[in-house]
Write an enzyme that holds these catalytic residues in place. Structure first.
Site, PDB file in Angstrom:
ATOM      1  N   LYS A 182       0.839  -1.199   0.000  1.00 18.88           N
ATOM      2  CA  LYS A 182       0.000   0.000   0.000  1.00 18.88           C
ATOM      3  C   LYS A 182       0.872   1.247   0.000  1.00 18.88           C
ATOM      4  O   LYS A 182       1.498   1.596   0.991  1.00 18.88           O
ATOM      5  CB  LYS A 182      -0.939   0.053   1.203  1.00 18.88           C
ATOM      6  CG  LYS A 182      -2.070   1.001   0.860  1.00 18.88           C
ATOM      7  CD  LYS A 182      -2.681   1.791   1.974  1.00 18.88           C
ATOM      8  CE  LYS A 182      -1.886   2.841   2.655  1.00 18.88           C
ATOM      9  NZ  LYS A 182      -1.781   4.132   1.925  1.00 18.88           N
TER      10      LYS A 182
ATOM     11  N   GLY B  98       6.826   4.766   8.295  1.00 18.13           N
ATOM     12  CA  GLY B  98       5.980   5.950   8.416  1.00 18.13           C
ATOM     13  C   GLY B  98       6.094   6.547   9.800  1.00 18.13           C
ATOM     14  O   GLY B  98       7.133   6.409  10.463  1.00 18.13           O
ATOM     15  N   SER B  99       5.015   7.169  10.255  1.00 17.78           N
ATOM     16  CA  SER B  99       5.079   7.894  11.523  1.00 17.78           C
ATOM     17  C   SER B  99       5.072   6.937  12.716  1.00 17.78           C
ATOM     18  O   SER B  99       4.540   5.828  12.640  1.00 17.78           O
ATOM     19  CB  SER B  99       3.896   8.859  11.634  1.00 17.78           C
ATOM     20  OG  SER B  99       2.692   8.137  11.628  1.00 17.78           O
ATOM     21  N   THR B 100       5.654   7.394  13.813  1.00 13.76           N
ATOM     22  CA  THR B 100       5.711   6.579  15.025  1.00 13.76           C
ATOM     23  C   THR B 100       4.305   6.291  15.544  1.00 13.76           C
ATOM     24  O   THR B 100       4.026   5.185  16.008  1.00 13.76           O
ATOM     25  CB  THR B 100       6.595   7.280  16.080  1.00 13.76           C
ATOM     26  OG1 THR B 100       7.924   7.370  15.544  1.00 13.76           O
ATOM     27  CG2 THR B 100       6.646   6.521  17.386  1.00 13.76           C
TER      28      THR B 100
ATOM     29  N   GLY C 189       2.861   3.529  13.510  1.00 15.98           N
ATOM     30  CA  GLY C 189       3.634   2.319  13.847  1.00 15.98           C
ATOM     31  C   GLY C 189       3.114   1.686  15.133  1.00 15.98           C
ATOM     32  O   GLY C 189       2.940   0.464  15.219  1.00 15.98           O
TER      33      GLY C 189
ATOM     34  N   GLU D  81       9.813   0.836  10.582  1.00 18.24           N
ATOM     35  CA  GLU D  81      10.830   1.878  10.396  1.00 18.24           C
ATOM     36  C   GLU D  81      10.117   3.202  10.577  1.00 18.24           C
ATOM     37  O   GLU D  81       9.315   3.592   9.739  1.00 18.24           O
ATOM     38  CB  GLU D  81      11.469   1.741   9.012  1.00 18.24           C
ATOM     39  CG  GLU D  81      12.827   2.392   8.933  1.00 18.24           C
ATOM     40  CD  GLU D  81      12.749   3.819   8.430  1.00 18.24           C
ATOM     41  OE1 GLU D  81      12.547   4.726   9.287  1.00 18.24           O
ATOM     42  OE2 GLU D  81      12.873   4.028   7.231  1.00 18.24           O
TER      43      GLU D  81
ATOM     44  N   CYS E 168      13.443  10.531   7.269  1.00 16.74           N
ATOM     45  CA  CYS E 168      13.387  10.036   8.645  1.00 16.74           C
ATOM     46  C   CYS E 168      14.762  10.102   9.308  1.00 16.74           C
ATOM     47  O   CYS E 168      14.855  10.286  10.512  1.00 16.74           O
ATOM     48  CB  CYS E 168      12.836   8.623   8.678  1.00 16.74           C
ATOM     49  SG  CYS E 168      13.586   7.557   7.455  1.00 16.74           S
TER      50      CYS E 168
ATOM     51  N   GLU F 123       9.790  15.160  15.692  1.00 20.74           N
ATOM     52  CA  GLU F 123      10.175  15.124  14.277  1.00 20.74           C
ATOM     53  C   GLU F 123       9.327  16.149  13.512  1.00 20.74           C
ATOM     54  O   GLU F 123       8.104  16.074  13.522  1.00 20.74           O
ATOM     55  CB  GLU F 123       9.919  13.722  13.717  1.00 20.74           C
ATOM     56  CG  GLU F 123      10.341  13.565  12.277  1.00 20.74           C
ATOM     57  CD  GLU F 123      10.159  12.132  11.765  1.00 20.74           C
ATOM     58  OE1 GLU F 123       9.070  11.572  11.928  1.00 20.74           O
ATOM     59  OE2 GLU F 123      11.123  11.586  11.188  1.00 20.74           O
TER      60      GLU F 123
END
Ligand code: NAI
Ligand code: MG
Length: 488
Positions: free
Chosen positions: A193, A245-247, A250, A267, A301, A398
């Site tokens: 995706k 992607g974003s924490t 995740g 990641e 990142c 971030e």
């Protein structure tokens, strides 16, 4: 193009516009989902537009996949896994990967232009970094396909099954390669995706799989937003999920998989310290700071988003940095002179603007270059903050934009203390003339990748990944094969 966005300190010479043409290919008006080797519409018939963030114009209509489409894609991947791909010899699998790598090279110009149009990154970067590295990733993993026994000596490596892979918008095709190449090389099949703002090169990649004659269902691509990604993660037919992607997302994925045997690699974000010692080659370090934070508009990142500079050279570094930043050209991503392209989306642009405000409200001092930016599209001028405290949000969170936070330090220990004072642990940088200092810093920082006297260097043979809230699992190298095999 305006000619005014060119800084000409000390001379009257500027750069004439040098736009890369976009007339050597034609995008379709609409793209379907790629399931079982064919492009098909979404069951609901729903579509969304992907736009060019440099001019806000729609590039194509993209199918919006729902749960039923996700189910079809996972089933297609399962059938291809059981009937074809897991049974095929590594040598045969490798041939397909080599073919894909070569077609990426053949279509490199088209892929680079589409990447820049869909996501806003400068053509110089998509042409010289993203697309060549994507091809390199396939070449590298093609080589492993029939040599997995050497990657894991004394063990027998077999594939895991069907992998659901979700990727972000900052390196669209390169993330396709990072995810798909190792999965396929190890004998797994894939449902991918891509991000909703940058689906085009993943869809062109689907065409490339057709062109390479990849067996139907080995690679499937479902487009849509976060809800499509969530539906994919929830599907019980997956043996493995890989996410970049974003924490926050995740963590949500980790929760959603709790209690299932589905394997997971994440990641996530980063807030890397780029450390400049007084004995560094200062002009080179300044180039490294620029590359570290302004490469890909700072949508990276592993960006060097925190500059730690030794107090004795702080003033000179900041002055040189300002002067160098005034020469950065912000504008048309398709112009070969452009250094900083468009911010990927309106939402991301607003997020970065919020951080610019937060930083000033917290008491930090903002510097932005004076370059003009186009009227249409999403743009942020190269920026940095000084007078920042370790507790400031602009130091801890971030930002994912061209915004640097500058802090100083006196001793090596203080630099390490500050560098590690972060929830993240993805990357870092050190600039010094002394080898011993390099070793102390690279051992002292808790991060997956640390560059010495350079920054943002990538190679398919070098593992990449994080500690702490930057996630777990590695991509690239032998380490990157491990999440895609069962060892016995
Ligand atoms: P995001 O994490 O929402 O998007 C990444 C991918 O995850 C996209 O394909 C998205 O559709 C998908 N996704 C979103 N919600 C999902 C869910 N619940 N389940 C499964 N998949 C889902 O990132 P976003 O919102 O675009 O960016 C926000 C921030 O995240 C950025 O400002 C940046 O700080 C960080 N980020 C970090 C990246 C990295 O490479 N480490 C990449 C992209 C964003
Ligand atoms: Mg787009």
């Amino acid at each position: 193009m305006t000619e005014t966005n060119i800084s000409t300190k000390g001379s009257d010479w500027g750069y004439a516009p040098a736009p890369e043409s976009a007339d050597h290919f034609k995008l379709n008006e609409q793209y379907g989902l790629f399931i079982g080797g064919k492009f098909v519409p979404a069951g609901s018939g729903k579509r969304f537009a992907t736009i060019n963030p440099a001019n806000e114009k729609a590039l194509a209509q993209i199918a919006d996949a729902g749960e039923k489409d996700v189910d079809k894609a996972v089933k297609a991947a399962r059938t291809a896994y059981e009937k074809v791909w897991r049974k095929m010899s590594g040598r045969e699998r490798g041939k397909y990967l080599y073919r894909i790598a070569r077609i990426i090279q053949e279509r490199a110009r088209e892929l680079a232009v589409v990447e820049s149009m869909d996501g806003g990154k400068p053509i110089r970067e998509s042409r010289d970094v993203d697309i060549p590295l994507a091809a390199a990733h396939f070449f590298y993993h093609a080589g492993w396909a029939d040599k997995l026994g050497y990657a894991f000596p004394g063990k027998s490596a077999s594939p895991i099954g069907v992998a659901g892979q979700i990727i972000p918008w900052n390196f669209p095709l390169l993330m396709v390669a990072w995810k798909v190449a190792p999965a396929l090389a190890c004998g797994n099949t894939v449902v991918l995706k891509p991000a909703e703002t940058t689906p085009l090169t993943a869809l062109l990649f689907a065409e490339i799989c057709q062109e390479a004659g990849l067996p139907d269902g080995v690679f499937n691509c479902i487009t849509g937003a976060g809800s499509t990604g969530a539906a994919l993660v929830k599907h019980p037919g997956l043996d493995k999920v890989a996410f970049t992607g974003s924490t926050d997302v995740g963590k949500a994925i980790q929760k959603s998989l709790a209690g299932r045997s589905t394997k997971l690699t994440l990641e996530l974000g980063g807030k890397a310290a780029n450390i400049i010692f007084e004995d560094a080659a200062i002009d080179q370090a300044v180039e490294g700071i620029i590359n570290g934070i302004f490469f890909n508009q700072g949508h990276v990142c592993c960006a060097g988003s925190r500059l730690l500079v030794q107090e004795s050279v702080e003033q000179v570094v900041v002055e040189k940095l300002k002067a160098r930043m005034e020469h950065l050209i912000v504008g048309d991503p398709l112009d070969k002179n452009t250094d900083i392209g468009a911010i990927n989306s309106k939402a991301q642009c607003e997020r970065i603007r919020d951080y610019l405000k937060v930083g000033q409200d917290e008491g930090a001092e903002l510097f932005q270059t004076k370059c003009p930016v186009p009227e249409k599209g999403y743009w942020i001028r190269p920026s940095f903050f000084t007078k920042v405290a370790q507790s400031h949000r602009i130091v801890q969170e971030e930002i994912f934009g061209p915004v640097l936070a500058i802090q100083s330090f006196r001793t090596l220990d203080e630099a390490l203390e500050k560098a590690n004072n972060t929830p993240y642990g993805l990357s870092g940088g050190v600039w010094t003339d002394k080898g011993a200092k390099i070793f102390k810093v690279t051992r002292g920082i808790k991060a997956g990748v640390i560059w010495a006297n350079t920054f943002n260097k990538f190679d398919p043979s070098s593992p990449f990944g994080g500690y702490k809230e930057s996630g777990y699992g590695r991509e690239g190298g032998r380490h990157g094969l491990r999440p895609y095999v069962e060892l016995s």
